[in-house]
Design a protein around this motif. Structure first.
Motif, PDB file in Angstrom:
ATOM      1  N   SER A 182      48.724  36.562  43.498  1.00  0.00           N
ATOM      2  CA  SER A 182      49.730  37.895  43.725  1.00  0.00           C
ATOM      3  C   SER A 182      51.060  37.356  43.606  1.00  0.00           C
ATOM      4  CB  SER A 182      49.383  38.559  44.972  1.00  0.00           C
ATOM      5  OG  SER A 182      50.056  39.841  44.821  1.00  0.00           O
ATOM      6  N   PRO A 183      51.526  37.205  42.562  1.00  0.00           N
ATOM      7  CA  PRO A 183      53.221  36.559  42.418  1.00  0.00           C
ATOM      8  C   PRO A 183      54.074  37.745  42.811  1.00  0.00           C
ATOM      9  CG  PRO A 183      52.315  37.105  40.225  1.00  0.00           C
ATOM     10  CD  PRO A 183      51.022  37.265  41.223  1.00  0.00           C
ATOM     11  N   ASN A 184      55.230  36.976  43.254  1.00  0.00           N
ATOM     12  CA  ASN A 184      56.456  37.962  43.628  1.00  0.00           C
ATOM     13  C   ASN A 184      57.582  37.515  42.706  1.00  0.00           C
ATOM     14  OD1 ASN A 184      58.175  40.114  44.920  1.00  0.00           O
ATOM     15  ND2 ASN A 184      58.728  38.447  46.316  1.00  0.00           N
ATOM     16  N   PRO A 185      58.375  38.342  41.848  1.00  0.00           N
ATOM     17  CA  PRO A 185      57.989  39.778  41.816  1.00  0.00           C
ATOM     18  C   PRO A 185      57.014  39.817  40.799  1.00  0.00           C
ATOM     19  CG  PRO A 185      59.931  38.946  40.354  1.00  0.00           C
ATOM     20  CD  PRO A 185      59.669  37.785  41.435  1.00  0.00           C
ATOM     21  N   ARG A 186      56.519  41.091  40.132  1.00  0.00           N
ATOM     22  CA  ARG A 186      55.599  41.332  39.337  1.00  0.00           C
ATOM     23  C   ARG A 186      56.136  42.234  38.135  1.00  0.00           C
ATOM     24  NH1 ARG A 186      50.193  40.810  41.338  1.00  0.00           N
ATOM     25  NH2 ARG A 186      48.757  41.825  39.926  1.00  0.00           N
ATOM     26  N   ARG A 203      42.086  45.913  43.331  1.00  0.00           N
ATOM     27  CA  ARG A 203      42.366  47.161  43.926  1.00  0.00           C
ATOM     28  C   ARG A 203      43.618  46.495  44.884  1.00  0.00           C
ATOM     29  NH1 ARG A 203      40.723  51.838  46.260  1.00  0.00           N
ATOM     30  NH2 ARG A 203      39.176  51.968  44.541  1.00  0.00           N
ATOM     31  N   GLN A 204      43.710  45.298  45.170  1.00  0.00           N
ATOM     32  CA  GLN A 204      44.733  44.703  46.171  1.00  0.00           C
ATOM     33  C   GLN A 204      45.959  43.979  45.384  1.00  0.00           C
ATOM     34  OE1 GLN A 204      42.902  43.137  49.865  1.00  0.00           O
ATOM     35  NE2 GLN A 204      41.223  43.425  48.388  1.00  0.00           N
ATOM     36  N   GLY A 205      46.054  44.061  43.912  1.00  0.00           N
ATOM     37  CA  GLY A 205      46.875  43.473  43.382  1.00  0.00           C
ATOM     38  C   GLY A 205      46.811  41.959  43.084  1.00  0.00           C
ATOM     39  N   ILE A 206      45.620  41.393  43.281  1.00  0.00           N
ATOM     40  CA  ILE A 206      45.210  40.033  42.908  1.00  0.00           C
ATOM     41  C   ILE A 206      44.538  39.768  41.861  1.00  0.00           C
ATOM     42  CG2 ILE A 206      44.068  38.075  44.049  1.00  0.00           C
ATOM     43  CD1 ILE A 206      44.432  40.055  46.780  1.00  0.00           C
ATOM     44  N   PHE A 207      44.674  38.543  41.191  1.00  0.00           N
ATOM     45  CA  PHE A 207      43.855  38.295  40.053  1.00  0.00           C
ATOM     46  C   PHE A 207      43.531  36.796  39.930  1.00  0.00           C
ATOM     47  CE2 PHE A 207      48.615  38.222  39.048  1.00  0.00           C
ATOM     48  CZ  PHE A 207      48.528  36.741  38.479  1.00  0.00           C
ATOM     49  N   PRO A 208      42.481  36.543  39.241  1.00  0.00           N
ATOM     50  CA  PRO A 208      42.275  34.907  39.206  1.00  0.00           C
ATOM     51  C   PRO A 208      42.738  34.171  37.937  1.00  0.00           C
ATOM     52  CG  PRO A 208      40.421  36.302  38.335  1.00  0.00           C
ATOM     53  CD  PRO A 208      41.348  37.362  38.629  1.00  0.00           C
ATOM     54  N   TRP A 209      43.367  33.146  38.141  1.00  0.00           N
ATOM     55  CA  TRP A 209      43.927  32.260  37.071  1.00  0.00           C
ATOM     56  C   TRP A 209      43.664  30.931  37.635  1.00  0.00           C
ATOM     57  CZ3 TRP A 209      49.797  31.253  36.822  1.00  0.00           C
ATOM     58  CH2 TRP A 209      50.033  30.798  35.609  1.00  0.00           C
ATOM     59  N   ALA A 232      36.756  40.207  51.386  1.00  0.00           N
ATOM     60  CA  ALA A 232      37.792  40.137  51.940  1.00  0.00           C
ATOM     61  C   ALA A 232      38.838  39.302  51.230  1.00  0.00           C
ATOM     62  CB  ALA A 232      37.855  40.015  53.341  1.00  0.00           C
ATOM     63  N   PHE A 233      40.094  39.646  51.190  1.00  0.00           N
ATOM     64  CA  PHE A 233      41.340  38.697  50.845  1.00  0.00           C
ATOM     65  C   PHE A 233      42.364  38.722  51.822  1.00  0.00           C
ATOM     66  CE2 PHE A 233      39.169  39.709  46.611  1.00  0.00           C
ATOM     67  CZ  PHE A 233      39.201  38.388  45.733  1.00  0.00           C
ATOM     68  N   PRO A 234      43.096  37.771  51.878  1.00  0.00           N
ATOM     69  CA  PRO A 234      44.226  37.820  52.616  1.00  0.00           C
ATOM     70  C   PRO A 234      45.248  38.889  52.158  1.00  0.00           C
ATOM     71  CG  PRO A 234      43.890  35.528  52.012  1.00  0.00           C
ATOM     72  CD  PRO A 234      43.114  36.260  51.353  1.00  0.00           C
ATOM     73  N   ASN A 235      46.181  39.433  53.020  1.00  0.00           N
ATOM     74  CA  ASN A 235      47.080  40.295  52.676  1.00  0.00           C
ATOM     75  C   ASN A 235      48.008  39.633  51.562  1.00  0.00           C
ATOM     76  OD1 ASN A 235      49.216  42.204  52.557  1.00  0.00           O
ATOM     77  ND2 ASN A 235      48.896  42.701  54.697  1.00  0.00           N
ATOM     78  N   PRO A 236      48.195  40.097  50.580  1.00  0.00           N
ATOM     79  CA  PRO A 236      49.029  39.580  49.404  1.00  0.00           C
ATOM     80  C   PRO A 236      50.546  39.735  49.687  1.00  0.00           C
ATOM     81  CG  PRO A 236      48.208  41.732  48.736  1.00  0.00           C
ATOM     82  CD  PRO A 236      47.456  41.292  49.900  1.00  0.00           C
ATOM     83  N   ARG A 237      50.834  40.602  50.571  1.00  0.00           N
ATOM     84  CA  ARG A 237      52.255  40.707  51.016  1.00  0.00           C
ATOM     85  C   ARG A 237      52.702  39.569  51.912  1.00  0.00           C
ATOM     86  NH1 ARG A 237      54.218  46.028  50.819  1.00  0.00           N
ATOM     87  NH2 ARG A 237      52.307  47.781  50.548  1.00  0.00           N
TER      88      ARG A 237
END
Length: 245
Positions: free
Chosen positions: A67-71, A50-56, A21-26
């Motif tokens: 999961s940055p804003n904006p994309r 699947r949830q718009g998250i990536f490792p870096w 599970a991941f925290p909600n990216p919103r």
């Protein structure tokens, strides 16, 4: 559960190795740092995308999830071909393959120097993780050749009708742009909705990528990730530049 705080005092939770599970990216800050820790198993990476998250992250750091804003998204039909690049494409001096040399592509992406970047985020465990994803049919590469020599390429992850671009390299001018153009054309012909370019760069904007608010990106993602995907090897994908656009 352990945690840390970013420079804006935002609570950043540590992931549990036993749960995906991941925290909600919103609810992540615009910078995008969402969580840390966990692992780079195929199951966790796929759950993240699947949830718009990536490792870096960099060598010596814990795994950081973003999961940055904006994309930044590239819609295949909106790829921009400038006159100078059109001449390059017409010349026929580059040829393209898919999924034939994934390990070499990611190795070049990790080792080819980039302007303004002192070190790579493609650390050995990251490289190994994406090679595993490739072997399982989810990660793909585009290879660009000139006179039979590998001179450019890119790699990323496909899920549903979305492609998540991770990195690209060029050993000669225009090679990575050719890779991106070939990817965009082939995915467009197969009904892909977008290529995720993650964060804004002038280079990608110049090729037609658009800045999209994270909430809109996540809505688009929800619509596309469950569509039929092109699983397995992409070696049968073919591309030749069509000048009748």
């Amino acid at each position: 559960m352990a945690s840390m705080f970013d420079e804006d005092n935002y609570y950043v939770p540590q992931l549990n190795r036993h749960f995906l599970a991941f925290p909600n990216p919103r609810f992540a800050p615009d910078e995008g740092l969402l969580a840390y820790g966990g692992d780079l198993t195929p199951a966790r990476l796929l759950a993240a995308y699947r949830q718009g998250i990536f490792p870096w992250y960099s060598e010596g750091e814990p795994i950081l999830w973003w999961s940055p804003n904006p994309r930044l998204l590239l819609f295949p039909e909106k790829f921009k071909v400038r006159k100078s690049f059109r001449r390059v494409l017409r010349s026929g001096k580059f040829t393209v393959t898919f999924d034939t040399r994934f390990s070499e592509v990611i190795t070049y992406c990790a080792s080819v120097p980039r302007k303004g970047q002192e070190s790579t985020w493609i650390v050995p465990e990251m490289k190994e993780a994406y090679i595993r994803l490739h072997e399982e049919g989810f990660a793909h590469s585009v290879e660009v050749y000139k006179e039979g020599r590998l001179v450019g390429g890119l790699y990323g992850v496909a899920m549903g009708k979305a492609f998540f671009g991770e990195s690209m390299f060029s050993l000669v001018p225009d090679a990575s742009k050719v890779a991106f153009k070939a990817l965009s054309d082939v995915l467009g012909s197969k009904g892909y909705d977008f290529i995720d370019c993650q964060m804004k760069t002038d280079h990608m904007v110049g090729l037609g990528a658009e800045v999209v608010e994270r909430d809109i990106f996540l809505e688009l993602l929800e619509e596309t990730v469950d569509k039929p995907m092109d699983f397995g090897s992409w070696q049968h994908f073919k591309w030749e530049y069509n000048d009748g656009e």
